[in-house]
Every structure is written in C-alpha cells, then in structure tokens.
Scaffold this active site. Structure first.
Site, mmCIF file in Angstrom:
data_model
loop_
_atom_site.group_PDB
_atom_site.id
_atom_site.type_symbol
_atom_site.label_atom_id
_atom_site.label_comp_id
_atom_site.label_asym_id
_atom_site.label_seq_id
_atom_site.Cartn_x
_atom_site.Cartn_y
_atom_site.Cartn_z
ATOM 1 N N ASP A 83 -2.208 2.043 -0.086
ATOM 2 C CA ASP A 83 -2.472 3.096 -1.078
ATOM 3 C C ASP A 83 -3.464 4.115 -0.517
ATOM 4 O O ASP A 83 -3.769 5.114 -1.173
ATOM 5 C CB ASP A 83 -2.927 2.504 -2.417
ATOM 6 C CG ASP A 83 -4.213 1.697 -2.306
ATOM 7 O OD1 ASP A 83 -4.710 1.496 -1.183
ATOM 8 O OD2 ASP A 83 -4.719 1.251 -3.362
ATOM 9 N N SER A 84 -3.913 3.887 0.732
ATOM 10 C CA SER A 84 -4.665 4.931 1.442
ATOM 11 C C SER A 84 -3.810 6.188 1.551
ATOM 12 O O SER A 84 -4.321 7.269 1.837
ATOM 13 C CB SER A 84 -5.062 4.447 2.842
ATOM 14 O OG SER A 84 -3.937 3.924 3.526
ATOM 15 N N GLU A 154 -5.745 -6.278 -4.170
ATOM 16 C CA GLU A 154 -7.171 -6.367 -3.858
ATOM 17 C C GLU A 154 -7.869 -7.291 -4.848
ATOM 18 O O GLU A 154 -7.517 -7.318 -6.022
ATOM 19 C CB GLU A 154 -7.800 -4.966 -3.927
ATOM 20 C CG GLU A 154 -7.244 -4.006 -2.894
ATOM 21 C CD GLU A 154 -7.950 -2.646 -2.900
ATOM 22 O OE1 GLU A 154 -8.948 -2.481 -3.638
ATOM 23 O OE2 GLU A 154 -7.484 -1.761 -2.164
ATOM 24 N N GLU A 221 -11.795 -6.541 4.804
ATOM 25 C CA GLU A 221 -12.213 -5.157 5.080
ATOM 26 C C GLU A 221 -13.723 -4.997 4.909
ATOM 27 O O GLU A 221 -14.305 -5.457 3.915
ATOM 28 C CB GLU A 221 -11.485 -4.183 4.137
ATOM 29 C CG GLU A 221 -11.929 -2.732 4.359
ATOM 30 C CD GLU A 221 -11.060 -1.678 3.705
ATOM 31 O OE1 GLU A 221 -10.040 -2.030 3.082
ATOM 32 O OE2 GLU A 221 -11.415 -0.482 3.832
HETATM 33 O O1 KIV Z 1 -4.580 1.161 1.831
HETATM 34 C C1 KIV Z 1 -4.768 0.796 2.999
HETATM 35 O O2 KIV Z 1 -4.459 1.498 3.958
HETATM 36 C C2 KIV Z 1 -5.370 -0.512 3.203
HETATM 37 C C3 KIV Z 1 -5.753 -0.878 4.598
HETATM 38 C C4 KIV Z 1 -6.930 -0.095 4.967
HETATM 39 C C5 KIV Z 1 -5.966 -2.327 4.754
HETATM 40 O O3 KIV Z 1 -5.549 -1.241 2.291
#
Ligand code: KIV
Length: 323
Positions: A83-84, A154, A221
């Site tokens: 979701d980044s 998460e 993380e």
């Molecule tokens: O959303 C993302 O890209 C992530 C990674 C940084 C693990 O959760």
C-alpha cells in the site's frame, strides 16, 4: 479536389490495412499465455525451504505490469503490491487513504506480469479493521479476483484471530510488525520500534502469536538489527526485513527507493541502485528540445505514401490547382 483527397486517403487505407510490417502503435509485447502457468510460480513452501537452507529471500514492491515483469525476470522471489503505492504512485501523503479497489486494480496488473515470483498483496487500511467477516470477504477478493497468492496485514498479536480465520479459508497471510505505516497516527509518526525492553518483549510475543496463528511469513519493519535477528532465530517461518538489518531471512525494499524515484532523500535503511530521477529528467529535457527544434520526429520516424500514390498525388495536384 475532394476527388483527389478521396483517392489519396483510399490509398492510405489500402496501405495501412495491408500487411503490417511495422508496429503502428506503442504496444507492450505480452508474454505467451502458457508462460503464466501456476506450475512455474514460487509457493510459500519454496520460501520456507529457502529459510531452512539459509538462502536469502529477495523481495521488492511492484505496482504495475512492466515493473512486475522486470522484477520477475530478474529472479526476485517475492513481489509485494504494497500500500506504499499510495505514496510512491498515487501521490497520497500516507498509506491511509488507499482503497481496496485501488489495491485490487494494481494487484491485477502485477499478477499479469508474473511468471515465477510469489505475489503478495497488501490489505489497505480499513479493509480488515471493522470485522472478521468483512476482512475475510475483502481478503478473498485478492486471491479470487486479483491473482494474489497471499495477503499482508499489519499488526501484532491482536491480529492473530484474523490470521487464523483467513488461513482457515485458504488465504495465506504474511504478517507485518514493528514500524507499521498504517498505525502512523497511533505511533506518533514513523519511528523505529522495539528499542525498549517492554517493546522487545511485545514484538517477540507478536511474532510467536502470528506464527502460531498460521502466518506464512513475517515482515519486520523499522526495528533494531539485534531484535530482528532474535525474532528470525526463533521463528519457524521466514522473516522479511525492511530497516531491520541483515539477519532476517529475506529483504524487501520499495522499488521507487531503489531508483531515486521518491523526490526526497533516501531512508537510512534503503540503498539506491540507480538514479532514475536523473535518467528520466535528462531524457525528458532531450525530448522537449528535440520537439522544439523540429528534430523529432525525423523522416525515418514518419510513415510514407507508397511510391505509386506519391506519383498519383504529384501528377493530380497541379491539374487540380489549375481547375
Ligand atoms: O507497503 C509496502 O510497501 C510495505 C513494505 C514496505 C513492506 O509494506
């Protein structure tokens, strides 16, 4: 005059609908359908075997078809539609506004590009927070409609019940603990987690609870290297680190961080493997200058009338002008 133009355009039509010896559009060359057979795909078991054999698991994020293909063809084991994407692709301030539909859309695009890599999709904020039933319904969409092989959620021990429920419904789950960006407000910003004795105990217990609940892997993380090493040692499933030091079973980074495509300084834990921003900026300047100076397109980059049509046009035009 209309007759001449009619004749010429008729010839052009004939010419264009003839044998296509060249690409007439910018079309991505898709892989043959057979290349996407499930038999060639890595499985969660293959990732576990890598942990057991002490072979590092390689992982990166991708959000679209061409990137997915590049990563897959480079032999990256695990691809996460993170979701980044909210920040690095959609221009949101954080991951919180990302919707289920956006994640499904991008996961489908990535899935179409994969041949070998194991595909994990992030469940966005709000899609697993209201009820177990809603979470299950949403998670199933990633598997059924978007081609993901697992979903990532998460949170720590408080998510164990959810992990159990999804696992029981054949939805493999990757857990994610430590710095969890969807908790940005409750964490008071993006801070390294697990630095106090209490926090170390809590995160260690989280990892055990999530593994016991059935998680197939755990993303660690933004935690100290020492804590990540201990969790990894005690974990029966692979740990994938980001900002968690070199002792995890695998490493994941955000694709745009690798190539300086985030318009900001890199985080301490990431490493740039190329300067995409400079590469694109230089190429774009060059393109702008070429168009402005009439250097693009060249004659070689233009389509031409067939010789006989050129002759017909040349012989008819003067007569048409006289008339
Ligand atoms: O959303 C993302 O890209 C992530 C990674 C940084 C693990 O959760």
């Amino acid at each position: 005059m209309a007759g001449i133009l009619g004749h010429v355009s008729g010839c052009i039509r004939t010419f264009l609908s003839g044998v296509a010896l060249e690409n007439t559009m910018s079309v991505t060359q898709l892989r043959a359908r057979g290349a996407l057979s499930p038999a060639s795909r890595l499985t969660s078991d293959a990732l576990l075997q890598k942990k057991r054999a002490g072979q590092p698991i390689t992982a990166l994020t991708a959000y679209d078809y061409p990137t997915a293909r590049l990563l897959d063809e480079a032999g990256i084991d695990l691809i996460l539609v993170g979701d980044s994407l909210g920040m690095v692709v959609l221009g949101y301030e954080n991951t919180l506004p990302v919707t289920l539909d956006e994640m499904l859309h991008h996961t489908r695009a990535v899935a179409r590009g994969l041949h070998r890599s194991f595909l994990v999709a992030d469940m966005p904020y709000g899609s697993y927070h209201s009820s177990l039933d809603d979470a299950l319904r949403n998670a199933i969409r990633f598997i059924k409609e978007a081609g993901a092989q697992a979903v990532k959620i998460e949170g720590g021990a408080s998510r164990a019940e959810l992990v159990k429920r999804l696992t029981a419904a054949e939805v493999p789950v990757v857990a994610h603990i430590g710095l969890t960006p969807q908790s940005v407000h409750s964490m008071g910003g993006y801070r390294v987690q697990g630095r106090s004795l209490d926090a170390i105990d809590r995160l260690s217990a989280d990892a055990v609870a999530l593994e016991d609940a059935g998680a197939i892997a755990i993303v660690l993380e933004g935690i100290p290297r020492e804590l990540a090493a201990t969790i990894t040692d005690h974990s029966g499933v692979p740990t994938i680190g980001i900002g968690a030091g070199p002792d995890c079973d695998g490493q994941i980074l955000v694709f745009h961080d690798l190539f300086n495509l985030t318009f900001g300084p890199p985080a301490k834990f990431s490493r740039q493997y190329g300067d995409g921003a400079t590469f694109f900026a230089d190429a774009l300047q060059q393109y702008r200058e070429d168009v402005t100076a009439h250097r693009f397109p060249s004659d070689a980059e233009s389509y031409h009338l067939p010789r006989e049509v050129q002759l017909a046009v040349a012989s008819t035009l003067p007569r048409a002008r006289k008339a």
